[in-house]
Design a protein around this motif. Structure first.
Motif, PDB file in Angstrom:
ATOM      1  N   ILE A  14      44.835  34.108  40.937  1.00  0.00           N
ATOM      2  CA  ILE A  14      45.242  35.504  40.809  1.00  0.00           C
ATOM      3  C   ILE A  14      44.628  36.313  41.945  1.00  0.00           C
ATOM      4  O   ILE A  14      43.502  36.031  42.389  1.00  0.00           O
ATOM      5  N   ASP A  15      45.366  37.266  42.435  1.00  0.00           N
ATOM      6  CA  ASP A  15      44.899  38.125  43.519  1.00  0.00           C
ATOM      7  C   ASP A  15      44.685  39.520  42.960  1.00  0.00           C
ATOM      8  O   ASP A  15      45.618  40.122  42.428  1.00  0.00           O
ATOM      9  N   ILE A  16      43.463  40.020  43.049  1.00  0.00           N
ATOM     10  CA  ILE A  16      43.133  41.350  42.540  1.00  0.00           C
ATOM     11  C   ILE A  16      42.663  42.205  43.713  1.00  0.00           C
ATOM     12  O   ILE A  16      41.708  41.846  44.414  1.00  0.00           O
ATOM     13  N   HIS A  17      43.369  43.299  43.941  1.00  0.00           N
ATOM     14  CA  HIS A  17      43.011  44.174  45.054  1.00  0.00           C
ATOM     15  C   HIS A  17      43.465  45.595  44.741  1.00  0.00           C
ATOM     16  O   HIS A  17      44.205  45.826  43.791  1.00  0.00           O
ATOM     17  N   THR A  18      42.996  46.514  45.542  1.00  0.00           N
ATOM     18  CA  THR A  18      43.437  47.902  45.379  1.00  0.00           C
ATOM     19  C   THR A  18      44.848  48.062  45.938  1.00  0.00           C
ATOM     20  O   THR A  18      45.245  47.361  46.869  1.00  0.00           O
ATOM     21  N   GLY A  19      45.604  48.984  45.348  1.00  0.00           N
ATOM     22  CA  GLY A  19      46.954  49.268  45.813  1.00  0.00           C
ATOM     23  C   GLY A  19      47.191  50.759  45.871  1.00  0.00           C
ATOM     24  O   GLY A  19      46.313  51.566  45.544  1.00  0.00           O
ATOM     25  N   THR A  78      42.232  54.416  34.699  1.00  0.00           N
ATOM     26  CA  THR A  78      42.571  54.050  36.073  1.00  0.00           C
ATOM     27  C   THR A  78      43.955  53.412  36.120  1.00  0.00           C
ATOM     28  O   THR A  78      44.297  52.568  35.287  1.00  0.00           O
ATOM     29  N   SER A  79      44.724  53.800  37.088  1.00  0.00           N
ATOM     30  CA  SER A  79      46.069  53.261  37.269  1.00  0.00           C
ATOM     31  C   SER A  79      46.007  51.783  37.660  1.00  0.00           C
ATOM     32  O   SER A  79      45.112  51.349  38.384  1.00  0.00           O
ATOM     33  N   TYR A  80      46.979  51.013  37.180  1.00  0.00           N
ATOM     34  CA  TYR A  80      47.056  49.602  37.559  1.00  0.00           C
ATOM     35  C   TYR A  80      48.518  49.187  37.699  1.00  0.00           C
ATOM     36  O   TYR A  80      49.425  49.801  37.148  1.00  0.00           O
ATOM     37  N   GLY A 121      38.463  51.081  36.979  1.00  0.00           N
ATOM     38  CA  GLY A 121      37.879  52.014  37.930  1.00  0.00           C
ATOM     39  C   GLY A 121      36.685  51.402  38.645  1.00  0.00           C
ATOM     40  O   GLY A 121      36.507  51.576  39.862  1.00  0.00           O
ATOM     41  N   SER A 122      35.857  50.657  37.905  1.00  0.00           N
ATOM     42  CA  SER A 122      34.697  49.993  38.508  1.00  0.00           C
ATOM     43  C   SER A 122      35.131  48.957  39.533  1.00  0.00           C
ATOM     44  O   SER A 122      34.506  48.809  40.597  1.00  0.00           O
ATOM     45  N   LEU A 123      36.226  48.249  39.242  1.00  0.00           N
ATOM     46  CA  LEU A 123      36.747  47.268  40.192  1.00  0.00           C
ATOM     47  C   LEU A 123      37.247  47.956  41.467  1.00  0.00           C
ATOM     48  O   LEU A 123      37.015  47.474  42.582  1.00  0.00           O
ATOM     49  N   ILE A 155      46.417  55.881  43.971  1.00  0.00           N
ATOM     50  CA  ILE A 155      45.597  54.672  44.091  1.00  0.00           C
ATOM     51  C   ILE A 155      45.648  53.939  42.757  1.00  0.00           C
ATOM     52  O   ILE A 155      45.760  54.558  41.690  1.00  0.00           O
ATOM     53  N   CYS A 156      45.606  52.620  42.831  1.00  0.00           N
ATOM     54  CA  CYS A 156      45.634  51.825  41.606  1.00  0.00           C
ATOM     55  C   CYS A 156      44.968  50.483  41.871  1.00  0.00           C
ATOM     56  O   CYS A 156      44.577  50.170  43.001  1.00  0.00           O
ATOM     57  N   LEU A 157      44.832  49.694  40.821  1.00  0.00           N
ATOM     58  CA  LEU A 157      44.369  48.327  40.945  1.00  0.00           C
ATOM     59  C   LEU A 157      45.581  47.420  40.805  1.00  0.00           C
ATOM     60  O   LEU A 157      46.334  47.515  39.838  1.00  0.00           O
TER      61      LEU A 157
END
Length: 381
Positions: free
Chosen positions: A46-51, A106-108, A80-82, A16-18
């Motif tokens: 910008i698009d911010i979502h989990t991946g 946290t992975s991104y 991580g909070s996001l 899991i990542c952001l």
């Protein structure tokens, strides 16, 4: 055996990542022309979502009607909070579902999706690198119908010692009667995954995998590097899947997997579609009993499901993950093999209509209606 498909419980674990995806304010253009040192390039938001598998496949399965527990590893930091905030929007506790690491970040991924070009990912695996078999506790979850794991090549511990952690994880699930499924990811030749013997890893883990769901490129890289290099040469820098001959290029890879003890194989072949092959009835009886599939309907099958025509194409982000989500959810709802594969292809066509993995999804029933109404295939245009 659980008879109601919607009540079957699923664990989706792994990477899991952001994902942070700048939206480019251009119609088309080569990356070398656009990303020039010193240039100010205007963007359009910008698009911010989990991946990653946990978010893409797990949340997609939830949206499609499955009872899903998510299990990924993140740090106690801003990213991580996001991640937690996004998961909470989909009805998850977040903190209770994720493994919270005090030591890891946290992975991104920064996703550069320049129109007219294939995507570029700038990725930090972070906490995913320390994910191990002990992070998955099946205690009290023995009634789980399906355990799905994704992206081991992006998780360092899963690549070590010929996949010892990965094999142990799948063995444990299998011994409990839980059906298992595995998705891969591209191998970074310069990272830990690039030093691993992936053919040996697959030989060890495939006997414990009931539904194996790799992409053609990932699988070929792992099983036959010489063939993979020939594919790249043939493509000449273009999308490899546009040049694939399914019977000549992909079927031999599936045949190798069958010799390793594979049961159900679904290989994502990009624009060429989805190639599938299933074992005979004797082998399929080894599928985790909690899934409750109709084995005679699934055994001894082989074919290619071509892509459905999407309404529009915005991004291919997460298309493979949502294909898998639809396939597995349909399987748990006890739909036949052919319908499961059709729904997998349909979900991929829905996914590409949105910039993220989930925005384009529609209910399985709506996909079935479009299929039964004669949804056009891409090769029919």
């Amino acid at each position: 055996m659980q008879m109601e498909g919607h009540s079957k419980k699923v664990i989706v674990a792994g990477h899991i990542c952001l994902d942070v995806a700048p939206v480019f304010d251009v119609a088309n253009g080569s990356i070398s022309e656009l990303l020039v040192p010193g240039r100010l390039l205007p963007m359009d938001g910008i698009d911010i979502h989990t991946g990653g598998c946990v978010a893409n496949t797990g949340l997609a399965m939830k949206l499609l009607g499955a009872d899903v527990t998510l299990l990924g590893k993140i740090g106690r930091d801003e990213f991580g909070s996001l991640v937690l905030h996004i998961l909470q929007k989909y009805g998850y506790d977040g903190v209770g579902d994720m493994i919270m690491s005090e030591e890891d970040s946290t992975s991104y991924s920064v996703v550069l999706n320049v129109p007219g070009n294939d995507r570029i990912f700038l990725h930090d695996p972070a906490a995913n690198n320390t994910f191990c078999s002990d992070d998955v506790d099946f205690t009290g979850r023995e009634d789980t119908a399906l355990f799905h794991f994704g992206y081991p090549p992006l998780m360092a511990r899963m690549c070590e010692k010929d996949g010892e952690e990965l094999v142990n994880l799948f063995r444990r699930a299998s011994l409990l009667g839980i059906a298992t499924s595995l998705d891969l990811a591209a191998v970074d030749g310069n990272g830990p995954a690039g030093q691993a013997d992936w053919k040996r890893i697959l030989e060890r883990v495939v006997p414990y995998v009931d539904f194996f769901l790799p992409s053609a490129e990932e699988l070929c890289y792992m099983l036959d590097r010489e063939r993979f290099d020939e594919w790249r040469k043939r493509a000449g820098g273009d999308d490899i899947t546009k040049r694939l001959d399914i019977m000549r290029d992909v079927k031999p890879l599936a045949d190798q997997l069958m010799q390793m003890g594979a049961k159900v194989i679904l290989i994502k072949c990009g624009v060429a579609g989805l190639y599938y092959q299933t074992a005979d009835v004797e082998v399929l009886t080894g599928i985790g009993k909690n899934a409750g599939i109709n084995i005679p309907d699934w055994c001894g099958k082989e074919g290619l499901e071509e892509c459905y025509t999407p309404d529009c194409v915005r991004s291919s982000t997460g298309a493979g993950d949502t294909c898998i989500a639809a396939f597995l959810t349909a399987m748990l709802k006890q739909k036949g093999l052919q319908r499961c594969i059709q729904l997998a292809a349909a979900a991929g066509a829905c996914c590409v209509t949105s910039y993220d993995a989930l925005g384009g999804l529609i209910p399985l029933e709506a996909m079935e209606e479009k299929i039964d109404a004669g949804w056009e295939k891409m090769n029919e245009q």
